[in-house]
Design a protein around this motif. Structure first.
Motif, PDB file in Angstrom:
ATOM      1  N   ALA A 115       0.843  -1.209   0.000  1.00 35.98           N
ATOM      2  CA  ALA A 115       0.000   0.000   0.000  1.00 35.98           C
ATOM      3  C   ALA A 115       0.876   1.256   0.000  1.00 35.98           C
ATOM      4  O   ALA A 115       0.628   2.209  -0.744  1.00 35.98           O
ATOM      5  CB  ALA A 115      -0.912  -0.013   1.211  1.00 35.98           C
ATOM      6  N   LEU A 116       1.925   1.206   0.825  1.00 33.15           N
ATOM      7  CA  LEU A 116       2.841   2.351   0.921  1.00 33.15           C
ATOM      8  C   LEU A 116       3.554   2.573  -0.415  1.00 33.15           C
ATOM      9  O   LEU A 116       3.745   3.708  -0.859  1.00 33.15           O
ATOM     10  CB  LEU A 116       3.864   2.084   2.026  1.00 33.15           C
ATOM     11  CG  LEU A 116       4.621   3.277   2.573  1.00 33.15           C
ATOM     12  CD1 LEU A 116       3.680   4.288   3.195  1.00 33.15           C
ATOM     13  CD2 LEU A 116       5.636   2.822   3.628  1.00 33.15           C
ATOM     14  N   SER A 163      14.926   8.257  -5.792  1.00 34.43           N
ATOM     15  CA  SER A 163      16.039   7.470  -5.234  1.00 34.43           C
ATOM     16  C   SER A 163      15.574   6.671  -4.032  1.00 34.43           C
ATOM     17  O   SER A 163      15.850   5.480  -3.916  1.00 34.43           O
ATOM     18  CB  SER A 163      17.180   8.382  -4.787  1.00 34.43           C
ATOM     19  OG  SER A 163      17.851   8.903  -5.876  1.00 34.43           O
ATOM     20  N   PHE A 164      14.865   7.337  -3.122  1.00 33.24           N
ATOM     21  CA  PHE A 164      14.383   6.635  -1.932  1.00 33.24           C
ATOM     22  C   PHE A 164      13.388   5.542  -2.322  1.00 33.24           C
ATOM     23  O   PHE A 164      13.363   4.481  -1.712  1.00 33.24           O
ATOM     24  CB  PHE A 164      13.738   7.619  -0.944  1.00 33.24           C
ATOM     25  CG  PHE A 164      14.744   8.320  -0.076  1.00 33.24           C
ATOM     26  CD1 PHE A 164      15.611   7.605   0.734  1.00 33.24           C
ATOM     27  CD2 PHE A 164      14.841   9.704  -0.056  1.00 33.24           C
ATOM     28  CE1 PHE A 164      16.551   8.240   1.530  1.00 33.24           C
ATOM     29  CE2 PHE A 164      15.769  10.352   0.734  1.00 33.24           C
ATOM     30  CZ  PHE A 164      16.630   9.619   1.534  1.00 33.24           C
ATOM     31  N   ASP A 169      12.563   2.660   0.337  1.00 30.69           N
ATOM     32  CA  ASP A 169      12.258   3.460   1.514  1.00 30.69           C
ATOM     33  C   ASP A 169      11.067   4.364   1.143  1.00 30.69           C
ATOM     34  O   ASP A 169      11.209   5.559   0.892  1.00 30.69           O
ATOM     35  CB  ASP A 169      13.486   4.286   1.922  1.00 30.69           C
ATOM     36  CG  ASP A 169      13.345   4.870   3.315  1.00 30.69           C
ATOM     37  OD1 ASP A 169      12.201   4.896   3.825  1.00 30.69           O
ATOM     38  OD2 ASP A 169      14.359   5.303   3.891  1.00 30.69           O
ATOM     39  N   TYR A 170       9.900   3.740   1.111  1.00 28.72           N
ATOM     40  CA  TYR A 170       8.713   4.430   0.602  1.00 28.72           C
ATOM     41  C   TYR A 170       8.267   5.575   1.513  1.00 28.72           C
ATOM     42  O   TYR A 170       7.782   6.596   1.041  1.00 28.72           O
ATOM     43  CB  TYR A 170       7.565   3.438   0.394  1.00 28.72           C
ATOM     44  CG  TYR A 170       7.953   2.284  -0.493  1.00 28.72           C
ATOM     45  CD1 TYR A 170       8.507   2.505  -1.753  1.00 28.72           C
ATOM     46  CD2 TYR A 170       7.802   0.962  -0.080  1.00 28.72           C
ATOM     47  CE1 TYR A 170       8.913   1.454  -2.564  1.00 28.72           C
ATOM     48  CE2 TYR A 170       8.193  -0.095  -0.889  1.00 28.72           C
ATOM     49  CZ  TYR A 170       8.748   0.155  -2.121  1.00 28.72           C
ATOM     50  OH  TYR A 170       9.144  -0.874  -2.925  1.00 28.72           O
ATOM     51  N   ALA A 171       8.445   5.372   2.815  1.00 25.48           N
ATOM     52  CA  ALA A 171       8.031   6.417   3.760  1.00 25.48           C
ATOM     53  C   ALA A 171       8.831   7.694   3.512  1.00 25.48           C
ATOM     54  O   ALA A 171       8.288   8.800   3.465  1.00 25.48           O
ATOM     55  CB  ALA A 171       8.236   5.929   5.181  1.00 25.48           C
ATOM     56  N   ARG A 172      10.123   7.528   3.324  1.00 25.45           N
ATOM     57  CA  ARG A 172      10.985   8.691   3.093  1.00 25.45           C
ATOM     58  C   ARG A 172      10.696   9.310   1.727  1.00 25.45           C
ATOM     59  O   ARG A 172      10.751  10.532   1.568  1.00 25.45           O
ATOM     60  CB  ARG A 172      12.446   8.243   3.203  1.00 25.45           C
ATOM     61  CG  ARG A 172      13.395   9.352   3.448  1.00 25.45           C
ATOM     62  CD  ARG A 172      14.195   9.179   4.691  1.00 25.45           C
ATOM     63  NE  ARG A 172      14.792  10.439   5.060  1.00 25.45           N
ATOM     64  CZ  ARG A 172      16.070  10.574   5.373  1.00 25.45           C
ATOM     65  NH1 ARG A 172      16.858   9.555   5.398  1.00 25.45           N
ATOM     66  NH2 ARG A 172      16.538  11.758   5.711  1.00 25.45           N
ATOM     67  N   SER A 173      10.424   8.444   0.791  1.00 22.12           N
ATOM     68  CA  SER A 173      10.081   8.923  -0.549  1.00 22.12           C
ATOM     69  C   SER A 173       8.838   9.813  -0.481  1.00 22.12           C
ATOM     70  O   SER A 173       8.793  10.889  -1.079  1.00 22.12           O
ATOM     71  CB  SER A 173       9.828   7.714  -1.457  1.00 22.12           C
ATOM     72  OG  SER A 173       9.379   8.128  -2.707  1.00 22.12           O
ATOM     73  N   LEU A 174       7.854   9.377   0.297  1.00 24.29           N
ATOM     74  CA  LEU A 174       6.620  10.157   0.458  1.00 24.29           C
ATOM     75  C   LEU A 174       6.889  11.489   1.148  1.00 24.29           C
ATOM     76  O   LEU A 174       6.331  12.520   0.788  1.00 24.29           O
ATOM     77  CB  LEU A 174       5.614   9.364   1.293  1.00 24.29           C
ATOM     78  CG  LEU A 174       4.665   8.472   0.507  1.00 24.29           C
ATOM     79  CD1 LEU A 174       3.857   7.604   1.453  1.00 24.29           C
ATOM     80  CD2 LEU A 174       3.721   9.310  -0.333  1.00 24.29           C
TER      81      LEU A 174
END
Lengths: 384, 206
Positions: A115-116, A163-164, A169-174
């Motif tokens: 989902a993330l 890049s994230f 690292d989906y949380a950081r990407s968001l």
């Protein structure tokens, strides 16, 4: 005595003892914990780690890891124990519960991760779309420099978010996507502030009056006159109060702004006159009409800006604003002049004289490209 | 006979008392806690998250075991396993801490390298702009200059991330700057390529 006991009595005690030991060996020596169970839990643990559960589902993974660590220690202690087959095996039950817990956590983490991932992917796609739309809309207005550094900053953030995302690292990407959207919000606000006058009915009314007076002058004096609409990128040629032709023009690289100071890349707005005609050999731009910029109004604005500290006292008001043709480079923007294709320039050049009025306005109608762009930008902002 | 019975009773009592005096190995538990805390401070939760999560799990297990023993009737308390766990947790924490430090150093090195690459890319783009044509052609270059200013400003953000020891962010920022800078260089080269040499190149006022 029952018959089977009588039969047993016939068996030698030595055989009985051996049979008992064999029974014990066959049943009581079963491992306290099935090795497969431990391997399964280990596998779930590895999958959780691979999915990044310690980072993305920290509490849940910590709960699993804690129980697993405790049970592992107890399991090691159980290795030394002999369990009777009829005894309940609490540790096995607990390990099975842990495996079930691990499986549930794994499914949840997989779902959450998916989902993330989808959310981050959508956010990146939307940001990309918004950035491209903003860039192309602004490019179509030809006011790239008005954007300042924010657009580049947003572009860098988009790359960083990607890049994230690639690093899962989906949380950081968001988080980065959110920052980029905030940057674009600032950019939209700056653009709206800078270009709002193109949507200002009073300002447009003033420009319309300026244009009408120029046309009126042309009619009264039976002479040519020029009106340039910056937003339409159009030069309108009038003769005897009637429009005879219109030509596409290119403006300064910051042409939608009203010129204030030398080097700002803006194209001035106001009522000017042709101060001189530059023919072949007198200009590098095929033919040119030198305007009498700066006029009194320009000087007044410049002085006010210096006094207000908007421009440094060492700054110059600039000059040499011309309507000219192309040079050999085929450049698409000017430093503030109005540029025409050479064939069009030739036609304009042949019809005007020194003193011909040239009125440069932002827009002639309220519904223009900038008001439409600003509306779209605000809609995009609302959509994020 | 009587003295013999008294001696036996005294022996049993002493044994019970001795058993009742079993105390939790507080110093070792504290050492384990400190070691785990230190591992976190050294960035184990970021640079060795899996190992760190396991470590925290072990620390919790240790505390649970200690609490379980404390709940028992004194003569039956046995802190042997707690002690063993505390020692092994502290040792593992030291190992995780060391691994995290190493990974952090590697991340730092990678971030510094990426920063240098980005700095060089921005610098070479700046130099390219200096070579770009003046006069009318400068109009297109002016807008690109603006991008370069933004990239230069972003380089300070890379440094800020490095200062905060957020090497992952620093690396992604630096890579983005490098990528963008290269794209701008191509743009400038295209702009330069469009320009044909001129005899006279006066810079108009405007």
């Amino acid at each position: 005595m029952p018959a089977f006991l009588e039969g047993l009595a016939c068996v030698r005690p030595g055989y009985l003892a051996i049979s008992f030991c064999a029974l014990v060996a066959a049943t009581g020596c079963t491992p306290a914990v099935p090795p497969d169970l431990l391997a399964d839990i280990d596998a779930v643990d590895r999958q959780l780690i691979d999915l990044g559960a310690p980072r993305i589902a920290a509490d849940e993974y910590a709960s699993f890891a804690t129980r697993w660590a405790a049970l592992r220690i107890r399991t090691q202690a159980y290795d030394d124990l002999i369990r009777w087959p009829w005894e309940s095996n609490r540790i096995e039950d607990e390990l099975r519960q842990l495996l079930a817990h691990g499986d549930t956590t794994l499914v949840r983490v997989q779902e959450e991760q998916a989902a993330l991932r989808r959310t981050a992917e959508t956010a990146i796609a939307k940001l990309d779309e918004r950035l491209s739309a903003l860039s192309s809309q602004v490019a179509s207005l030809g006011s790239h420099i008005v954007l300042g550094k924010e657009l580049t900053h947003a572009d860098l953030l988009l790359k960083q978010a990607r890049s994230f995302f690639q690093q899962r690292d989906y949380a950081r990407s968001l988080e980065i996507t959110k920052q980029a959207n905030e940057t674009l919000d600032v950019q939209t606000a700056v653009l709206t502030r800078d270009l709002q006058r193109y949507a200002d009915a009073q300002q447009i009314a003033r420009w319309q009056i300026m244009a009408r007076r120029t046309v009126e002058w042309s009619r009264i004096h039976q002479s040519p006159a020029i009106i340039v609409s910056k937003v339409d990128r159009e030069l309108l040629l009038y003769e005897n109060g009637k429009k005879v032709s219109s030509y596409p023009v290119r403006l300064g690289y910051n042409g939608l702004k009203d010129k204030l100071v030398q080097g700002d890349g803006a194209t001035p707005e106001g009522r000017y006159r042709v101060a001189a005609l530059k023919g072949e050999g007198e200009t590098q731009f095929f033919r040119a009409l030198l305007l009498d910029y700066p006029n009194q109004e320009d000087r007044r604005r410049f002085r006010a800006a210096v006094q207000a500290g908007i421009v440094p006292p060492t700054a110059s008001i600039g000059g040499l604003i011309e309507i000219h043709g192309m040079d050999s480079t085929g450049t698409s923007q000017t430093l503030g002049c109005i540029m025409l294709d050479n064939s069009h320039m030739q036609r304009v050049f042949s019809r005007v004289v020194a003193g011909t009025p040239v009125t440069i306005v932002g827009a002639l109608t309220e519904r223009n490209a900038i008001t439409l762009t600003l509306t779209e930008l605000q809609q995009q902002q609302g959509a994020t | 006979m009587k003295p013999m019975r008294q001696t036996a009773m005294l022996f049993v009592l002493t044994a019970l008392l001795a058993g009742g005096c079993a105390k939790p190995p507080s110093d070792k538990i504290e050492a384990a806690e400190q070691a785990v805390k230190q591992a976190r401070e050294r960035g184990a939760n970021v640079y060795a998250p899996e190992e760190y999560a396991k470590l925290e799990g072990k620390l919790t297990a240790l505390k649970q075991e200690a609490a379980e023993q404390e709940g028992k009737f004194a003569p039956f308390q046995d802190y042997g396993k707690v002690e063993e766990l505390a020692v092994s947790t502290a040792n593992e924490a030291a190992a995780v801490s060391s691994a995290a430090t190493q990974k952090k150093e590697e991340a730092k090195t990678a971030a510094l390298q990426a920063q240098q690459v980005a700095q060089e890319a921005v610098s070479s783009t700046r130099q390219l702009i200096a070579k770009a044509p003046v006069g009318k052609d400068r109009a297109a270059i002016e807008s690109i200059k603006n991008d370069i200013e933004a990239l230069t400003a972003s380089l300070t953000q890379v440094q800020a991330s490095i200062d905060k020891e957020d090497y992952q962010a620093a690396q992604t920022q630096a890579k983005a700057i490098d990528e963008k800078s290269r794209a701008i260089s191509v743009e400038i080269q295209d702009a330069i390529a469009k320009v044909k040499p001129r005899k006279v190149s006066p810079f108009p006022k405007q």
